[in-house]
Each structure stands twice: as structure tokens, then as C-alpha cells.
Design a protein around this motif. Structure first.
Motif, mmCIF file in Angstrom:
data_model
loop_
_atom_site.group_PDB
_atom_site.id
_atom_site.type_symbol
_atom_site.label_atom_id
_atom_site.label_comp_id
_atom_site.label_asym_id
_atom_site.label_seq_id
_atom_site.Cartn_x
_atom_site.Cartn_y
_atom_site.Cartn_z
ATOM 1 N N HIS A 171 2.561 2.691 6.272
ATOM 2 C CA HIS A 171 3.240 3.056 5.013
ATOM 3 C C HIS A 171 4.347 2.049 4.671
ATOM 4 O O HIS A 171 4.455 1.596 3.536
ATOM 5 N N GLY A 172 5.179 1.771 5.656
ATOM 6 C CA GLY A 172 6.323 0.896 5.392
ATOM 7 C C GLY A 172 5.881 -0.514 5.034
ATOM 8 O O GLY A 172 6.466 -1.161 4.158
ATOM 9 N N GLY A 173 4.845 -0.981 5.707
ATOM 10 C CA GLY A 173 4.315 -2.300 5.386
ATOM 11 C C GLY A 173 3.745 -2.331 3.977
ATOM 12 O O GLY A 173 3.959 -3.295 3.226
ATOM 13 N N LEU A 174 3.040 -1.277 3.616
ATOM 14 C CA LEU A 174 2.485 -1.208 2.261
ATOM 15 C C LEU A 174 3.599 -1.294 1.227
ATOM 16 O O LEU A 174 3.485 -2.012 0.228
ATOM 17 N N VAL A 196 -13.545 6.840 14.347
ATOM 18 C CA VAL A 196 -13.141 6.811 12.938
ATOM 19 C C VAL A 196 -12.411 8.101 12.628
ATOM 20 O O VAL A 196 -12.977 9.173 12.700
ATOM 21 N N ALA A 197 -11.172 7.972 12.330
ATOM 22 C CA ALA A 197 -10.398 9.151 11.968
ATOM 23 C C ALA A 197 -9.697 8.840 10.663
ATOM 24 O O ALA A 197 -8.705 8.144 10.628
ATOM 25 N N VAL A 198 -10.258 9.322 9.613
ATOM 26 C CA VAL A 198 -9.703 9.037 8.299
ATOM 27 C C VAL A 198 -8.976 10.263 7.816
ATOM 28 O O VAL A 198 -9.458 11.372 7.948
ATOM 29 N N GLN A 199 -7.817 10.057 7.271
ATOM 30 C CA GLN A 199 -7.116 11.192 6.692
ATOM 31 C C GLN A 199 -6.352 10.746 5.461
ATOM 32 O O GLN A 199 -5.955 9.608 5.342
ATOM 33 N N VAL A 210 -8.018 1.351 5.164
ATOM 34 C CA VAL A 210 -8.474 1.701 6.499
ATOM 35 C C VAL A 210 -8.184 0.508 7.399
ATOM 36 O O VAL A 210 -8.686 -0.590 7.164
ATOM 37 N N ASP A 211 -7.333 0.730 8.378
ATOM 38 C CA ASP A 211 -6.917 -0.349 9.267
ATOM 39 C C ASP A 211 -7.470 -0.139 10.658
ATOM 40 O O ASP A 211 -7.589 0.990 11.130
ATOM 41 N N ASP A 212 -7.781 -1.248 11.296
ATOM 42 C CA ASP A 212 -8.166 -1.211 12.705
ATOM 43 C C ASP A 212 -7.087 -1.939 13.484
ATOM 44 O O ASP A 212 -6.987 -3.165 13.417
ATOM 45 N N VAL A 213 -6.244 -1.160 14.147
ATOM 46 C CA VAL A 213 -5.149 -1.762 14.906
ATOM 47 C C VAL A 213 -5.397 -1.595 16.400
ATOM 48 O O VAL A 213 -4.487 -1.649 17.205
ATOM 49 N N GLY A 214 -6.660 -1.383 16.761
ATOM 50 C CA GLY A 214 -6.996 -1.170 18.162
ATOM 51 C C GLY A 214 -6.629 0.234 18.585
ATOM 52 O O GLY A 214 -6.542 1.154 17.765
ATOM 53 N N THR A 215 -6.399 0.394 19.868
ATOM 54 C CA THR A 215 -6.043 1.704 20.407
ATOM 55 C C THR A 215 -4.752 2.212 19.770
ATOM 56 O O THR A 215 -3.797 1.449 19.630
ATOM 57 N N ILE A 216 -4.756 3.464 19.377
ATOM 58 C CA ILE A 216 -3.572 4.055 18.765
ATOM 59 C C ILE A 216 -2.855 4.901 19.812
ATOM 60 O O ILE A 216 -3.397 5.881 20.321
ATOM 61 N N VAL A 217 -1.650 4.493 20.156
ATOM 62 C CA VAL A 217 -0.876 5.248 21.139
ATOM 63 C C VAL A 217 -0.270 6.482 20.488
ATOM 64 O O VAL A 217 -0.342 7.583 21.007
ATOM 65 N N ASP A 228 -3.336 6.658 0.749
ATOM 66 C CA ASP A 228 -4.379 7.299 1.540
ATOM 67 C C ASP A 228 -4.782 6.332 2.633
ATOM 68 O O ASP A 228 -5.330 5.265 2.349
ATOM 69 N N THR A 229 -4.498 6.714 3.883
ATOM 70 C CA THR A 229 -4.709 5.777 4.979
ATOM 71 C C THR A 229 -5.716 6.322 5.983
ATOM 72 O O THR A 229 -5.869 7.532 6.127
ATOM 73 N N GLY A 230 -6.376 5.420 6.658
ATOM 74 C CA GLY A 230 -7.291 5.809 7.717
ATOM 75 C C GLY A 230 -7.385 4.692 8.737
ATOM 76 O O GLY A 230 -6.800 3.622 8.560
ATOM 77 N N ASN A 231 -8.100 4.969 9.800
ATOM 78 C CA ASN A 231 -8.240 3.972 10.863
ATOM 79 C C ASN A 231 -9.670 3.907 11.369
ATOM 80 O O ASN A 231 -10.350 4.917 11.438
#
Lengths: 181, 827, 285
Positions: free
Chosen positions: B693-696, A177-180, B676-683, B736-739
Motif C-alpha cells: 500500500h505504502g509503495g503504491l 495464490v491468495a488474492v484478497q 498481484v505481487d510475488d514477493v516470495g515467502t510471506i512471513v 485491491d491487492t493480491g499475491n
């Protein structure tokens, strides 16, 4: 045809143009400055923004003949001695995706910072309201402009508007969980 | 390296740090921030001619006479072609998705021959020495039209006896598509579920017509060279375009090369085989000269395909305790006048997502594809899934109101719990992984939920003219399009695999060829990160090649949040093969058994003898020289891979919007937006955040600003950026975004896809927020976009504010010589 | 799109400009900043034979003090207006409204006079000029004449500037006494034109509103004064209630258009709300 002389990105050009030739078409097709692009026909999108005698204008809404005797700076001329701080900041803050609006966005931002060297987020948003971007949602563009402003004011110089938030935190070390904000 | 130093704080000399997860600044930027770009319209070729298209000013008419003699005589004009001239060779633009066996496809000429079916349809093409000369000649074309009745309203168009768009067809219905979970064996009987339910809530939602509005206008250049043709096009799909253009024109596929140079955005809008692409090919073939067509923004808004435009009838059944029992969806989907590449498939793609994240035991979906006299609809960011997500997230709020439950509690009661993954839904999809509760908790914190709820209460109690509301959207989507076999079962005309090749150059540098075709997504950077980790080579040593069928021979391009999930996986698979090949060489050169070699940090070494070893970049040179390599293998460690996913991936997230509504004027303003999105592994977290952001921005724009409006005659009244309101920076809030990260099990990267998430999730969150602000004042729905007038009417007149506020007339009709308002009031 | 071909003339004096207009044939367009004209020419909604560019006419640009008024040259750009100290001191409402016009780039080119002569009902400056009782100095080949704002805006996109004439400058009377001002603009997105806007100028005296002038943007084919509101406010107590009651009359007698952004009845409603807000702010309440 009407003869005009225009200084573009530091070099003088003398050409014959039809009076109806828009400045942006003159720049792209006769001078070869294809870094400046056309995105609409109603002067809404700002993709064609250049500086005319030091002021940001939409080059699709200026006739080439109106620029006779003037000085034009395009995206190709702002960084002639390396990159301009605004260019660097767009890269650093991921202020672009497809990049089509980027030249105009950068030219508008440079113009804004000349008037207001320390804009708040809201002032940046208002200052670039004449430029449309369909990719970024603008947030990283706002960051980029404020980041460039800080750089141009001289590194550690204080801001009346608080710090620029970083473009992103590195989530490699905190995968779950990395929220920013 | 790009021209810019990498970010301070991320040491670029830390070779041990994995690339995956690093906020690498993009390689692409160097050319984009300096103007050293290769947009299609930048291209100039010797002898190049310019096209202008004469377009129909009427929505529905027979063409009774075409006189282009004056055009031919105009200065600078080289040739002019009418529909009759090209009728024999133009074929029909392709539709790749016959969603039902009996779907009716009337065919789609690139240029109208005897009838026009929407405003803006091509009726003649002018070829001239300059773009100005071509445009000047447009008004000299004299074309007579015999008007036919104009069909615009879908609900009227499906009635018996309705006027027909295509009068040789029996009706305006192209197809009737049904998914019934009871019949498919993935759920129980829907009618029974509704009959047994305590509560049924029914709503009609309007998904307004949108325009993708990519910033770079479409542009095509075709160069003939003997019987070979090269087409440069501002397209998302050079590979698909090549196949389709070959099939349409009869130019053999191997004689046609398609190049997508720098492409300025697409969002599905450039996932198309355009009439003008075919016309450029045909005309270049006829004239033997290079030709260019670049559209104006007005042309783009009027004739490039649109998106959405559906009417949704949604019923939900539940018991009194708030357990959902069934979902029924009936759609009318506006095809426009023709079926383009995947026009009919967009609503079908959404069909499987209406149940969202909820455990509905019963589900039935039916959709009628309806012809109207408008420009065709097709893919636009999310394509079917935003519509589905909107419907379910809106109806869950309506159900919560009906039950007197908190909307979050209702969702929580019905959503799939983290321990239930993988979970097969009532629509038959196997959701791969996720944790809706954690994402929701994080999002609530980011928003400052409790404080905002308290403020909402205060404003209600004081009767503040500005009311506050909070809207939820707990969404999932299907991404990573797509498992080829599944596409086959849905009658799609192609597969969903992706291809990659890796070429190891003698100096140790690496070329990665990908079949994905970026137009802003940052593939060059992200793919470099993948390969740097896989092969253990420096990020800077990797170059990513794409978008040219002569370089990247196999590919299925970029759309449907598929690039990283499918295309990136192909790259990783290809890298694995490179390593496998190099292992044999390394074993030979190190005089060791392959089994004794380990590969780490780009180096093969013999287990137990640290300090010895051979780098993969050294092997590349050795095998280039090919002086010493094992018998029985070929001297190359280059490799290719095609990855075909077994399943979709399912990103999810919780999006929260806090909205202020000025009840006096109807003006709405987003106070805060958190997700807060879960898009799996973040490269690359930088790119992921940017995509969100752009999708929002686009999803919020559907909720608040954008709508393609036609008048009663079928003219697009939002035909410039003056009237089609793409939001500017000052119209959008800070996000305000998170994952959260739950790796996708179905691909080697663990990525789920991110391109569409923000666009799919945000729209219902925004509308739910506005309704939450004013529901206590009696408002139950507001039609999108939530213009101030609609909000005000919903507050004052009841209803959804939509009917009267969709103005179709302009009382201040402007004489054509007058100057109407353009940009902002300054002469 | 590219404009249709035209003859281009670039005079350097007002006299040359008037001559060029007279010589220009049937269809002459005067190019000031071009920010509305060039887009409509690009869309080929206008295709003049001759374009007379005022960009190099000396003396049309700038602001000067003229005793009881300031005088704004027709070719003064919006960004000049925004940075002008005389306007900031004597007519801040002009600057406040100008700041809402379009965007920075357009304000660098677009001109004060051009926007007024264009007379777009959704333009911001006409209602302001009306509220400030500005006077328009028009030059023709037979000399100059001055037209009060109340007579300047004749119809949709039509002003008192006749064929063959030019607007050369605008006199804005200095306000003496305790005046407050507000331009209240309502639109959907940043770049959009006003759906409705209200320009209010209010003079307070001893806790009462001594005088109020209210200009309405986009409430008809021309900008309007909300006379009923002004009458109701004259001498009224400076209270929110009194202002609200007067503002209720803002739409009386108006016939606004219905278009994509708003139906007429919604515009009328907005006029009352925005008038209340503008007058309240201008009155310092």
C-alpha cells in the motif's frame, strides 16, 4: 512572559510562556507531552493534532497563550483507562508503520467519529484529509477508523456503509495464490 | 505481548501453527499508538545546546565576506561557527560509490567555506541555549555573496562551453557509465539489432525530481563524554553512519556510538551521512556539551537529498510480429551540486533493470552523471529501479501502439515464461523464480478488466467528456541488496551482508540482535515470528534489539528491500547455530547421541521415545547455571551469523490501473487499482500488504502529484507541503491487492523483498492508464506529474504538456511582509 | 520554526481591540483563527510587533437572524458555519464553500471573517460573499461603516478594512424565490487551495433564468463577478445550451496569475468549464 493555566490530559499546569510559544512546543518542552510531534511548519501534515476543548486542532497553529484556561487532550490522555477504541483499531488493522503521524491521525479520527459515528470509506478519507501519512497509503487507516466506529457503536450494530473489510486474510493455509480485495 | 489483544480468529494459544505466514499484529505498535515514543527530537540532556543553520539564499556564488559578530552578541547565543572556522577539521562528506574509475568527485564540505553551490547549503552554524534563540540569531548573520552563473538544466549543462558548477573541473559531467551487453558477452550487438529491426520506437521520458518527505524531520543529538561520543540520529543507517562519521571526523570508530531510536520513516531519504550530523559531532567536540539539531519541514524539503531527476532517451527495436530485438537507453542523471553517499550509484543500480521481464537479445545502457546547482540526489524508494521500470513499461506501450498490438499481448509475447526460470537476462542478472502469466491473470480478475474495457468502449463511442483508460505494468525488480562480491564488481564501497545475534536468556526468553535498522517496517514483529518458528519458542518470548551500535555491533542497516531477505536470513542462520549448540547440551543431559536427537516444537527428544525431552528454553537455564555440560565446549548456546547472499532476489508482479480523465479540465482520477505481487515467502501478510500500500501511494504520487520545482535562480519553489503535494487519504484510491508466492531459492526464508515493489511498479501503470484514456484523441505522452494542466495541454496543444506547465515564475510575487496562501484559506 | 517575538494583547471587547490596535505601533497583526497568520509567522514571512488576539472578544462569534439578512460574526469559526441552521436555510452556498476550506482541524480554528479579511485570491469565501452580495460591517474608533462586497476586495491580500479598523460582522441577504446554488472548486489535492473555483447563484422563473450571480475565485488578485456571464444568463432559457454559451464568457476581462499550479490561459479555460458546471447545477439542469 505570559502566565497561562492549561489542563492537559486531566492535570492542571500553570506556566509562564513567551507569547510566541506554539501550543505544540509548550506541550512537548514544558509539559513533557512528547507523544505529540511536529511534522511541518505550514499546518499541512496534522502530526501535531490534539483536542482543544474537545475539538481537534493543529497544535503547531495555535499559540500556547490562546489555550489559556482551556482543556487539552493529547495522545497520552485518550487512553488513560486502557486504550481508546481508535488506538486499538489502528493496532488491529495495521493502520501505522513508522508511527510518526499516528498520534495526530488518531486524534483526528476520534474527532471525526464524534461528528460522524458511522462514516463511509470516502467520509473517513475526507475526514482525515488534514493529516499526512507517508507509510501506509491510508487504506489500513481507513479500515481502522471504520473498525473503531463499529466498536464504538456497540459491536454488532449495523452500518449504513456495509462491513469493514478485514485488514488481511491469513495466507498461511493457502500459500500459492491468495488474492484478497 | 503488546498491550492489545491479538486478533480474534487467530488463536494465539495454537502453538502448533507456524508463525511464518501469520498476520501477527505488530509489537511495535504499543508505544507508537500511545505516544510513548523515543524520537530523537524528544531527547533532552542536561546542558544541551541547540543548533540553527544559516543557509545560503543563493544557488551559486562565491562567499566574499562573512560577518557573524552580531550573531555572537545575540541573546542566548553561545557560539557561532563559519566554514572558515571548521575548514580544517570538517573533511569531506563521503561518497561510497565511485561508479567508474575516473568518476569526478569535487568533494562535499559539510559547511561551505568559500563557495556555495546550491540554495540551502550551510554557511554558518549558531549554537544557543534554546532553539528559539538560535533561530532568532539566524537573520543577524551578514554574508556577502558574489553571484556565479546558475546551472540547472542538464541538457544545457552537458553542452560544450556550458557554465560550470565547479569551475575547477573540466565539465559538469561527473562520470560516463556504460553497460553494453554485447561487450559483456550477455547479449548480441545492439547497433546491429537496431539496424536489422523492422520497427524502432524512440522516446524521451522525464523522471522528475522528487523529495522523499519522510514524516519525521531529521534530528541529531550528540553527547560528548570525555573522548567518547554518542550520536542519536533519525537515520536508516546507524552502522554505516558510525563508520563514515569516524572516517570523516577522525574520531576513532570505537569512541563513537550511534543510536537510531524510533525513526519516523526514511524511504531512502535517511540513507545518508548528513552535513548536520557531522557538524553536530564537530561542535559537540569543540564545546564539550551535548548539542541538538532538528530541522524544520522547509529545511528538510530544501536540503535533505532528493530523488530521481533523470532524463531518459529510450529506443526499442522489434520485428513486425512484435518480438523485441534490442533496447538502448541513454540517461542524463542529475547529481545536484555534490556527490553524497550513493548519489552516482542510483542510476547505475537501475542500469540492470531496464530490460524488465522481457527477453531482449541486445541491450546497451549509458549514463552521464551531471552536476547542477541543486541539492544532491540520492536514494529514494526504489533508487534507479523505478526509473528503469517506468522506461521499459512505457516504451512497451508505445511499441504496442506502433505495432497495432494489444499491450498485454506484446508483453506476453516477450516475457520470460514460468518454465524458463532461472533465467539469465541480457543485463547479466539471474532471475530466480516467478510466473508472470499467473500474476497477470489474477490481477485482471481483481480489476474487473473485461467490464472496464467495455465501459471504455462505450465512453469512446459516446464521446463522453470523461474518458477511461487501463494501464499495465508487469514489473520485476532486484532486491535483497546485495551479494557483496557483486557490489565489489560495481565498485561499491562496502559489502551487502547482514548480521544477527541470538542471546538465550536464563529464563528462556530470547534476545535477537539484528544489524537491520527498521524505521516503520515492523522488524520487531517479523523477526520474532522467524525466531519463534526456528527455535520453537513463543512469539511473545522474543525481543528484537536494533539500531544502536553499542548493542548491535555489526550491521549494514535497512534499504533496498534487503531487511528480511538478508537480515532475516542472518537471524535464521543464527538460530540454526543456537540449535546446533543446544543439541550438544541436550545430548549430554539426555544421555543420548546427538544423532539420535530430533528437534521439533522447541524441544529435543530422543528418536523413538516420545514424551521424553528437553526444551531449548530449559537448556538456556541449564547452560546459564553451567553445572553440567560436556567437556570441550563453552557454556553458552548464544550464536551469531553473518549472511551474504549469493544472488539478488527478484520480486515481480502485475499492476493494473483504471483511470478516468476529464478531457474538459484535464483532471485525472484513479477509478480502480489492482495488483498481484510475488514477493516470495510471506512471513507476515499484514506487513506485506502494508508495504505494498505504502509503495503504491508513493509511486502514484510520482505519477500524479509530486515534483520538486526550482525557479530560474535555483530556488526550490516547492519548499513547503503547501506546494510539494504529498497526497492525503482523499487523493488516493482503494487498492485491491493480491499475491502469488514463488519462494526465492537464494535465501533460507524464501523471501524476495517487498519494500519497494509498489513504488516501482505503480508509476508506469498510472501513466499508461491516463494515456490509454486519451490516446485516441492524439495524445502520445504526458509529462509527470500528470497535473490537470499538463493533461489539458497535451489534449489541446499536443506534446507532453510539460514545457509550458512547468511554471517557473509566480506572477503574483508576494511581498515578504504579506501573507501568501498557506493551508487552505482560513485565517 | 518558531515565530519571532511579539507583544500579545487579548482584548475582550471590540472597543478594547480597537484601542489595542491603535496602541500596537507600526506593525500590528490581528489574530482571528490564526490558521494563515501563524504559519506565515512561523516561516518568518511575517514578524509583527504586536498581535491582537480576538479570540476572547465577546459578541464577534455566532450567527443571527436580522430580518432580510443573516448576520455572521467575524469570529464565527468555519465549523460553526457548517453546523449553523440559519446558514443552512438562508445561505447554503456559504456552507457548501466552507466545507471545502482546508481540513477539519483548520475549520475548527479558522474563522469566517478572518478568511474574508485575509482576502487570499485562492480563498473560497470571498467569491461566495461577492456572489451573495454580502455587506461587510467594519468598526473603527470613529464608529462603524458598511461596505458592499463589490467594494470590499481592493487588491491582492487587501480589503477595505483600513489600518486601525476591524471587520466585525458580515450581512448575507436572504434569498427569496426559487434560488439554486453551487460552489464548483477545482484543485489538485484535497488540502490545496483552489486553482480556480466558481460560486453560482441562480433564480429560475417560468423555465427561464431570471437572475444569475457568478463569483470567480483565483481569477485575479481579487475575487471577481463574471458580469458578462450574468448578463448573458439574465432572461435566458434554462437550457444546458444557453448556460454553456453564457459560460464561454466567464474569463472575459480577467487577468489571472500564472503559478506552479496553472498558467493564466489554463485558468481562463477552467473558468469557462467550471462556470458552466456551477450554473448548470445551480439552475437544477
Amino acid at each position: 512572559m505570559t502566565p497561562i493555566t492549561v489542563r492537559v490530559d486531566g492535570a492542571a499546569y500553570t506556566d509562564d510562556v513567551e507569547p510566541r510559544t506554539l501550543l505544540v512546543h509548550y506541550l512537548r518542552e514544558q509539559v513533557g507531552k512528547v507523544g505529540t510531534v511536529v511534522g511541518c511548519d505550514t499546518s499541512n501534515c496534522g502530526a501535531c493534532t490534539v483536542h482543544l476543548d474537545g475539538e481537534a486542532v493543529k497544535s503547531c497553529t495555535v499559540l500556547a497563550v490562546q489555550a489559556d484556561g482551556c482543556e487539552v487532550t493529547t495522545i497520552e490522555g485518550v487512553g488513560q483507562d486502557g486504550l481508546h477504541p481508535v488506538q486499538k483499531a489502528f493496532h488491529e488493522m495495521h493502520g501505522l508503520q513508522c508511527g510518526f503521524c499516528t498520534p495526530g491521525m488518531i486524534m483526528a479520527s476520534i474527532d471525526l467519529l464524534e461528528d460522524n459515528p458511522d462514516p463511509s470509506d470516502d467520509e473517513v478519507r475526507e475526514g482525515i484529509e488534514g493529516n499526512l501519512c507517508r507509510c501506509t497509503g491510508y487504506q489500513n487507516i481507513v479500515r481502522a477508523v471504520r473498525h473503531a466506529a463499529a466498536e464504538m457503536r456497540g459491536g454488532g450494530g449495523g452500518s449504513r456503509n456495509g462491513h469493514v473489510s478485514p485488514a488481511v486474510v491469513d495466507t498461511a493455509a493457502a500459500p500459492h495464490v491468495a488474492v484478497q480485495a | 505481548m503488546t498491550a492489545v489483544e491479538d486478533r480474534p480468529g487467530v488463536p494465539s494459544d495454537d502453538a502448533a501453527a507456524p508463525e511464518i505466514g501469520r498476520a501477527r499484529r505488530r509489537k511495535e505498535d504499543a508505544r507508537l499508538i500511545t505516544g510513548m515514543t523515543t524520537w530523537t527530537d524528544n531527547m533532552v540532556l542536561p546542558g544541551m545546546l541547540h543548533l540553527a543553520v544559516v543557509r545560503s539564499p543563493v544557488a551559486h556564488a562565491r562567499i566574499t565576506n562573512v560577518d557573524v559578530s552580531a550573531v555572537r552578541e545575540a541573546p542566548g547565543v553561545i557560539a557561532v561557527y563559519t566554514g572558515q572556522d571548521l575548514a580544517e577539521e570538517q573533511g569531506s562528506l563521503p561518497c561510497a560509490w565511485p561508479v567508474t574509475p575516473d568518476m569526478v568527485n569535487p568533494g562535499h564540505p559539510s559547511i561551505a567555506v568559500d563557495q556555495v553551490n546550491h540554495v540551502g547549503e550551510a554557511v554558518a552554524v549558531i549554537v544557543a541555549r534554546s532553539k528559539a534563540a538560535a533561530q532568532d540569531a539566524v537573520e543577524l548573520a551578514d554574508i556577502d555573496y558574489e553571484p556565479l552563473p546558475v546551472v540547472l538544466d542538464m541538457e544545457e549543462a552537458v553542452q560544450d562551453g556550458a557554465d560550470l558548477v565547479h569551475d575547477h573541473l573540466e565539465s559538469n559531467t561527473s562520470y560516463h557509465f556504460v553497460f553494453d551487453a554485447g561487450e559483456m558477452g550477455t547479449g548480441s550487438d545492439t547497433d546491429q539489432a537496431f539496424a536489422d529491426a523492422d520497427v524502432v520506437v524512440s522516446r524521451r521520458f522525464v523522471q522528475q525530481r522528487l523529495i522523499p518527505a519522510f514524516m519525521e524531520p531529521r534530528s541529531v543529538v550528540v553527547q560528548p563524554q570525555g573522548d567518547n561520543y554518542t550520536m542519536w540520529s533519525a537515520t536508516q543507517i546507524p552502522h554505516i553512519l558510525r563508520v563514515m562519521a569516524a572516517m570523516v571526523t577522525g574520531i576513532p570508530e570505537h569512541k563513537l556510538r550511534v543510536v537510531a531510536p524510533d525513526v519516523g520513516g526514511g524511504f531512502g531519504g535517511k540513507l545518508q551521512v548528513n552535513p548536520e550530523e557531522i557538524l553536530c559531532l564537530l561542535i559537540a567536540r569543540r564545546l564539550g556539551k551535548p548539542v541538538k539539531w532538528t530541522e524544520t519541514r522547509s529545511e528538510s524539503l530544501m536540503t535533505a537529498h532528493h530523488g530521481r531527476d533523470q532524463i531518459q532517451y529510450v529506443d526499442v527495436a522489434a520485428d513486425r510480429e512484435g518480438n523485441v530485438k534490442g533496447l538502448r537507453v541513454r540517461l542524463l542523471a542529475d547529481m545536484g551540486a555534490y556527490l553524497r553517499l550513493i548519489t552516482p550509484g542510483v542510476p547505475a543500480l537501475g542500469a540492470f533493470m531496464y530490460p524488465g521481464i522481457y527477453k531482449f537479445p541486445a541491450y546497451r545502457f549509458e549514463c552521464d552523471g551531471v552536476f547542477t546547482n541543486k541539492v544532491p540526489t540520492d536514494a529514494y524508494r526504489g533508487a534507479g529501479r523505478p526509473e528503469a521500470t517506468f522506461a521499459v513499461e512505457r516504451i512497451m506501450d508505445e511499441l504496442a501502439v506502433e505495432l497495432g498490438m494489444d499491450p498485454l499481448e506484446l508483453r506476453r509475447k516477450n516475457w520470460i515464461n514460468a518454465e524458463e526460470f532461472p533465467f539469465t537476462t541480457v543485463a547479466g542478472l539471474a532471475y530466480d523464480s516467478g510466473d508472470y502469466e499467473t500474476a497477470t491473470q489474477e490481477a485482471l480478475q481483481l480489476l474487473g478488466y473485461d467490464e472496464l474495457r467495455a465501459e471504455q468502449q462505450r465512453r469512446r463511442e459516446s464521446g463522453d467528456p470523461v474518458q477511461l483508460g487501463i494501464g499495465f505494468s508487469t514489473f520485476t525488480e532486484m532486491c535483497g541488496l546485495a551479494p557483496s562480491r557483486v557490489l565489489g564488481s560495481l565498485s561499491f564501497g562496502a559489502g551487502g551482508w547482514e548480521h544477527a545475534a541470538i542471546r538465550m536468556l536464563p529464563t528462556g526468553k530470547v534476545e535477537v540482535v539484528t544489524g537491520s535498522t527498521p524505521h516503520g517496517q515492523g522488524h520487531e514483529t517479523a523477526w520474532s515470528q522467524l525466531v519463534a518458528d526456528s527455535l520453537g519458542v513463543p512469539f511473545e518470548d522474543v525481543e528484537v534489539l536494533h539500531g544502536d551500535t553499542a548493542i548491535s555491533s555489526r550491521g549494514l542497516d535497512t534499504y533496498g528491500s534487503r531487511s528480511l531477505v538478508v537480515g532475516g536470513s542472518a537471524v535464521v542462520k543464527a538460530a540454526d547455530k543456537v540449535i546446533a549448540k543446544a543439541r550438544k547440551i541436550a545430548a549430554h543431559l539426555l544421555e543420548a547421541s546427538e544423532d539420535d536427537l530430533e528437534f521439533a516444537g522447541g524441544k529435543f527428544s530422543v528418536r523413538g521415545t516420545p514424551g521424553t525431552g528437553l526444551g531449548i528454553q530449559e537448556i538456556a537455564l541449564a547452560i546459564f547455571a553451567a553445572h553440567d555440560y560436556p567437556e570441550g565446549i563453552e557454556p553458552s548456546i548464544d550464536a551469531e551469523a553473518t549472511f551474504d547472499p549469493e544472488n539478488f532476489s527478484f520480486p515481480h508482479g502485475t499492476h493494473l490501473c483504471a483511470m478516468e480523465v476529464d478531457t474538459e479540465t484535464g483532471f485525472v482520477k484513479i477509478r480502480k487499482y489492482a495488483c498481484v505481487d510475488d514477493v516470495g515467502t510471506i512471513v507476515n501478510p499484514l506487513i506485506v500488504e502494508g508495504q505494498v500500500h505504502g509503495g503504491l501511494a508513493q509511486g502514484i504520487a510520482q505519477a500524479l502529484y509530486e515534483e520538486a520545482v526550482y525557479d530560474d535562480d535555483g530556488n526550490l519553489t516547492t519548499g513547503t507541503f503547501v506546494d510539494y503535494l504529498v497526497p492525503a487519504a482523499s487523493d488516493l484510491p482503494h487498492f485491491d491487492t493480491g499475491n502469488t508466492v514463488h519462494a526465492a531459492p537464494g535465501n533460507p526464508i524464501g523471501a524476495k523483498g517487498v519494500g519497494e515493489a509498489g513504488c516501482i511498479a505503480s508509476t508506469p501503470a498510472v501513466v499508461n492508464a491516463a494515456l490509454d484514456a486519451v490516446r485516441h484523441l492524439g495524445v502520445t505522452d504526458i509529462r509527470m506529474p500528470l497535473t490537470p494542466e499538463r493533461v489539458w495541454r497535451a489534449l489541446h496543444d499536443g506534446g507532453d504538456g510539460g514545457e509550458r506547465a512547468t511554471a517557473r515564475t509566480n506572477a503574483q510575487a508576494v511581498d515578504s511582509t504579506d501573507a501568501p496562501s498557506t493551508s487552505g484559506g482560513a485565517l | 520554526m518558531i515565530p519571532a517575538p511579539f507583544q500579545y494583547v487579548r482584548p475582550t471587547t471590540v472597543e478594547e481591540a480597537l484601542q489595542a490596535i491603535a496602541d500596537g505601533g507600526e506593525d500590528v497583526k490581528v489574530l482571528a483563527g490564526g490558521q494563515s497568520l501563524i504559519p506565515v509567522m512561523r516561516l518568518r514571512l511575517a514578524a509583527p510587533e504586536t498581535v491582537v488576539d480576538l479570540g476572547r472578544v465577546a459578541g464577534l462569534r455566532g450567527v443571527r437572524d436580522d430580518g432580510d439578512a443573516i448576520v455572521i460574526g467575524a469570529m464565527t469559526t468555519h465549523s460553526d458555519v457548517l453546523s449553523d441552521p440559519l446558514i443552512a436555510e438562508h445561505a447554503p452556498l456559504v456552507a457548501e464553500a466552507t466545507a471545502t476550506v482546508a481540513d477539519r482541524q483548520v475549520r475548527h480554528r479558522g474563522t469566517f471573517g478572518g478568511a474574508l479579511v485575509h482576502a487570499d485570491p485562492a480563498g473560497d469565501l470571498p467569491a461566495v460573499a461577492l456572489a451573495l452580495d454580502a455587506e461587510f460591517v467594519i468598526a473603527g474608533q470613529s464608529g462603524r461603516r458598511t461596505v458592499p462586497a463589490a467594494e470590499f476586495f481592493v487588491d491582492y491580500l487587501t480589503t477595505a478594512v483600513e489600518e486601525g479598523e476591524l471587520l466585525v460582522e458580515v450581512r448575507v441577504p436572504k434569498l427569496t424565490g426559487s434560488w439554486g446554488m453551487r460552489y464548483e472548486k477545482f484543485n489538485r489535492v484535497a488540502q490545496a487551495w483552489s486553482i480556480v473555483a466558481v460560486a453560482a447563484v441562480v433564480r429560475r422563473e417560468n423555465g427561464r433564468i431570471a437572475e444569475a450571480r457568478v463569483g470567480l475565485t483565483n481569477m485575479g488578485p481579487t475575487p471577481l463577478r463574471a458580469r458578462q456571464v450574468e448578463e448573458a444568463l439574465a432572461g435566458a432559457e434554462a437550457t444546458p445550451e444557453a448556460v454553456a454559451a453564457a459560460a464561454q464568457r466567464a474569463a472575459e476581462g480577467t487577468e489571472p496569475s500564472s503559478d506552479l499550479n496553472a498558467q493564466a490561459d489554463y485558468r481562463q479555460h477552467l473558468a469557462t468549464v467550471l462556470t458552466r458546471r456551477a450554473v448548470t447545477a445551480a439552475a437544477g439542469l
